[in-house]
Enzyme design. Structure first.
Site, PDB file in Angstrom:
ATOM      1  N   ARG A 133     106.780  26.659   4.988  1.00  0.00           N
ATOM      2  CA  ARG A 133     106.964  27.303   6.325  1.00  0.00           C
ATOM      3  C   ARG A 133     107.147  28.835   6.077  1.00  0.00           C
ATOM      4  O   ARG A 133     106.752  29.673   6.937  1.00  0.00           O
ATOM      5  CB  ARG A 133     107.716  26.898   7.430  1.00  0.00           C
ATOM      6  CG  ARG A 133     107.734  27.162   8.617  1.00  0.00           C
ATOM      7  CD  ARG A 133     108.782  26.432   9.512  1.00  0.00           C
ATOM      8  NE  ARG A 133     108.189  25.033   9.817  1.00  0.00           N
ATOM      9  CZ  ARG A 133     109.037  23.813   9.194  1.00  0.00           C
ATOM     10  NH1 ARG A 133     110.244  24.199   8.446  1.00  0.00           N
ATOM     11  NH2 ARG A 133     108.398  22.506   9.479  1.00  0.00           N
ATOM     12  N   TYR A 134     107.980  29.111   5.382  1.00  0.00           N
ATOM     13  CA  TYR A 134     108.422  30.629   4.978  1.00  0.00           C
ATOM     14  C   TYR A 134     107.985  31.030   3.710  1.00  0.00           C
ATOM     15  O   TYR A 134     108.152  30.392   2.537  1.00  0.00           O
ATOM     16  CB  TYR A 134     110.014  30.574   4.903  1.00  0.00           C
ATOM     17  CG  TYR A 134     110.503  30.264   6.308  1.00  0.00           C
ATOM     18  CD1 TYR A 134     110.604  31.046   7.553  1.00  0.00           C
ATOM     19  CD2 TYR A 134     111.168  28.892   6.488  1.00  0.00           C
ATOM     20  CE1 TYR A 134     111.034  30.347   8.609  1.00  0.00           C
ATOM     21  CE2 TYR A 134     111.745  28.406   7.621  1.00  0.00           C
ATOM     22  CZ  TYR A 134     111.627  29.343   8.805  1.00  0.00           C
ATOM     23  OH  TYR A 134     112.406  28.577   9.883  1.00  0.00           O
ATOM     24  N   ARG A 181     110.437  30.579   0.371  1.00  0.00           N
ATOM     25  CA  ARG A 181     111.234  28.929   0.247  1.00  0.00           C
ATOM     26  C   ARG A 181     110.375  27.833   0.697  1.00  0.00           C
ATOM     27  O   ARG A 181     109.615  28.124   1.435  1.00  0.00           O
ATOM     28  CB  ARG A 181     112.677  28.965   0.889  1.00  0.00           C
ATOM     29  CG  ARG A 181     112.759  29.249   2.478  1.00  0.00           C
ATOM     30  CD  ARG A 181     114.012  29.660   2.817  1.00  0.00           C
ATOM     31  NE  ARG A 181     113.950  29.982   4.162  1.00  0.00           N
ATOM     32  CZ  ARG A 181     113.458  31.192   4.683  1.00  0.00           C
ATOM     33  NH1 ARG A 181     113.093  32.309   4.042  1.00  0.00           N
ATOM     34  NH2 ARG A 181     113.723  31.527   5.957  1.00  0.00           N
ATOM     35  N   CYS A 207     117.945   7.450   3.825  1.00  0.00           N
ATOM     36  CA  CYS A 207     119.143   8.057   3.629  1.00  0.00           C
ATOM     37  C   CYS A 207     120.301   7.096   3.732  1.00  0.00           C
ATOM     38  O   CYS A 207     119.912   5.922   3.732  1.00  0.00           O
ATOM     39  CB  CYS A 207     119.277   8.700   5.207  1.00  0.00           C
ATOM     40  SG  CYS A 207     118.195   9.929   5.512  1.00  0.00           S
ATOM     41  N   CYS A 222     121.163   8.941  11.423  1.00  0.00           N
ATOM     42  CA  CYS A 222     121.631   9.400  12.597  1.00  0.00           C
ATOM     43  C   CYS A 222     120.569   9.172  13.838  1.00  0.00           C
ATOM     44  O   CYS A 222     119.585   9.407  13.714  1.00  0.00           O
ATOM     45  CB  CYS A 222     121.782  11.160  12.461  1.00  0.00           C
ATOM     46  SG  CYS A 222     122.836  11.560  11.096  1.00  0.00           S
ATOM     47  N   CYS A 259     118.348  12.265  14.775  1.00  0.00           N
ATOM     48  CA  CYS A 259     117.532  12.931  13.690  1.00  0.00           C
ATOM     49  C   CYS A 259     116.354  13.417  13.899  1.00  0.00           C
ATOM     50  O   CYS A 259     115.202  12.675  14.559  1.00  0.00           O
ATOM     51  CB  CYS A 259     117.299  11.639  12.358  1.00  0.00           C
ATOM     52  SG  CYS A 259     116.367  12.129  11.062  1.00  0.00           S
ATOM     53  N   ARG A 289     113.718  13.924  12.066  1.00  0.00           N
ATOM     54  CA  ARG A 289     112.675  13.245  11.016  1.00  0.00           C
ATOM     55  C   ARG A 289     112.807  11.714  11.352  1.00  0.00           C
ATOM     56  O   ARG A 289     112.537  11.003  10.291  1.00  0.00           O
ATOM     57  CB  ARG A 289     112.619  13.685   9.816  1.00  0.00           C
ATOM     58  CG  ARG A 289     112.454  15.063   9.362  1.00  0.00           C
ATOM     59  CD  ARG A 289     112.189  15.456   7.789  1.00  0.00           C
ATOM     60  NE  ARG A 289     112.007  16.635   7.514  1.00  0.00           N
ATOM     61  CZ  ARG A 289     112.725  17.562   7.097  1.00  0.00           C
ATOM     62  NH1 ARG A 289     114.141  17.074   6.370  1.00  0.00           N
ATOM     63  NH2 ARG A 289     112.523  18.580   6.791  1.00  0.00           N
ATOM     64  N   ASP A 337     116.792  18.978  18.217  1.00  0.00           N
ATOM     65  CA  ASP A 337     115.166  18.971  18.179  1.00  0.00           C
ATOM     66  C   ASP A 337     114.444  18.172  19.072  1.00  0.00           C
ATOM     67  O   ASP A 337     115.349  17.220  19.743  1.00  0.00           O
ATOM     68  CB  ASP A 337     114.687  18.947  16.795  1.00  0.00           C
ATOM     69  CG  ASP A 337     115.150  19.930  15.832  1.00  0.00           C
ATOM     70  OD1 ASP A 337     114.914  21.185  16.371  1.00  0.00           O
ATOM     71  OD2 ASP A 337     115.529  19.640  14.738  1.00  0.00           O
ATOM     72  N   ASP A 344     115.079  25.486  16.316  1.00  0.00           N
ATOM     73  CA  ASP A 344     113.812  25.068  15.372  1.00  0.00           C
ATOM     74  C   ASP A 344     112.614  25.070  16.213  1.00  0.00           C
ATOM     75  O   ASP A 344     112.692  23.871  17.096  1.00  0.00           O
ATOM     76  CB  ASP A 344     113.970  24.005  14.206  1.00  0.00           C
ATOM     77  CG  ASP A 344     113.208  24.270  13.038  1.00  0.00           C
ATOM     78  OD1 ASP A 344     112.351  25.189  12.967  1.00  0.00           O
ATOM     79  OD2 ASP A 344     113.883  23.670  12.127  1.00  0.00           O
ATOM     80  N   LYS A 385     112.707  28.727  12.466  1.00  0.00           N
ATOM     81  CA  LYS A 385     114.066  29.047  13.188  1.00  0.00           C
ATOM     82  C   LYS A 385     114.239  30.272  13.784  1.00  0.00           C
ATOM     83  O   LYS A 385     113.605  31.296  13.341  1.00  0.00           O
ATOM     84  CB  LYS A 385     115.314  28.542  12.161  1.00  0.00           C
ATOM     85  CG  LYS A 385     115.266  27.361  11.410  1.00  0.00           C
ATOM     86  CD  LYS A 385     116.240  27.051  10.624  1.00  0.00           C
ATOM     87  CE  LYS A 385     116.297  25.644  10.050  1.00  0.00           C
ATOM     88  NZ  LYS A 385     115.181  25.641   8.918  1.00  0.00           N
TER      89      LYS A 385
END
Length: 347
Positions: free
Chosen positions: A90-91, A94, A103, A107, A110, A112, A273, A310, A317
């Site tokens: 996206r950037y 990075r 995981c 959570c 989450c 995702r 999000d 985000d 972000k």
């Protein structure tokens, strides 16, 4: 015999974390979103408190079946920015390297949540990993690789070391950052073998430790963070601002001070999000900004995280923690001080 991770609604009923009469509804949640609570997490939950902030993060509720029109399965736009499997770019400087979609815990907020877990996007195959690493090798703009998923630290030390060895051969990559819940939810995994895997090669390694409430920073978690820091890993924090968990300045003061005291630099405080079924966790941005203003009035600058949104659709972000400056003329401004009062500034 070691305690097992709780992985389904029946486990939660047996552990006294949900009522038997809730099971049918929560089974509908579990059909779509994975459940896992490690023994470390289970021990932190006060089952007698219906508003327990640890339970709120991990125990499913019927609220997850309520979806809002603006919510999205891919709320921050991973998929449109994935040129090859496992990479999100996206950037310019990075990339995310998503090694797996599993995981140690799941959570309830989450972003995702549609991609992780047994019913998620699956783990990166050996062939896909090779192509992802080739993509990183080919783009010399890539200075930082962020290992994420899923949670990279649930890989075996052997597999993790293999990835770190591959990254060590890419000269233009100088930083490896890892995002993980493991130090907070399964601190015993921070073993000598894991530390050895992370310190393979000459890259500077950062670990973003995900913790949302000060009660999560138990003595065992603090020792795990100390072991990481002593081995040379740079520690930063990431937290999510969650209604019913940490949506008041006093809780965040305690959390951010605790981070600094154990050598973890407060880094990101995420606005929730737009993931499906997470509306009960979301504050308004105005509420979040008010909490940030109060936070700044109470603690050292060392303790202030970036309050981040985000943007949906993959636009990246943005810092939303302050609307402190208001232009009133050429080189003339009104600026909010740390108490929320406007002060004139010229020049």
């Amino acid at each position: 015999m070691a305690e097992a991770t709780l992985r389904n609604v029946s486990d939660l009923v047996s552990a006294g974390l949900v009522r038997a009469e809730e099971a049918a509804t929560l089974d509908l949640v579990a059909e779509r979103y994975a459940i896992a609570l490690t023994p470390t997490v289970r021990e932190l939950i006060d089952a007698s408190d219906p508003k327990d902030p640890i339970a709120a993060q991990y125990v499913p509720t019927a609220g997850e079946l309520v979806e809002h029109p603006d919510e999205r399965a891919d709320p921050i736009g991973d998929h449109p920015h994935s040129p090859v499997e496992g990479i999100v770019h996206r950037y310019p400087d990075r990339v995310l390297l998503k090694l797996l979609h599993v995981c140690p815990v799941y959570c309830r907020f989450c972003f995702r949540r549609e991609m992780v877990g047994p019913q998620g996007d699956g783990n990166l195959s050996a062939d896909a990993l090779r192509k992802a690493l080739d993509y990183i090798r080919a783009d010399k703009r890539i200075w930082e690789v962020i290992l994420t998923g899923g949670d990279p630290l649930i890989l075996s030390p052997r597999r993790l070391k293999e990835v770190m060895q591959q990254l060590a051969t890419i000269a233009h990559v100088r930083i490896v950052r890892i995002h993980s819940r493991v130090p907070a939810v399964d601190p015993a995994r921070i073993s000598d073998d894991l530390l050895d895997a992370l310190n393979t090669g000459d890259k500077t390694v950062y670990l973003a430790v995900h913790v949302n409430h000060p009660r999560e920073l138990t003595p065992e978690v603090r020792r795990a963070c100390a072991r990481l820091a002593t081995s040379g890993i740079q520690l930063v924090s990431q937290s999510v601002l969650l209604r019913g968990v940490n949506d008041d300045a006093e809780t965040l003061v305690e959390l951010m001070r605790a981070f600094v005291e154990i050598g973890v630099k407060p880094y990101y405080l995420h606005h929730p999000d737009m993931a499906p079924g997470t509306g009960h966790f979301r504050l308004t941005i105005a509420e979040g900004q008010a909490i940030m203003r109060e936070l700044r009035s109470k603690i050292s600058g060392l303790c202030i995280p970036h309050y981040i949104l985000d943007l949906p659709g993959g636009y990246g972000k943005v810092e939303i923690g302050s609307s402190a400056l208001r232009e009133i003329g050429p080189n003339r401004y009104m600026i909010l001080d740390r108490h929320g009062d406007e002060r004139p500034y010229e020049g």
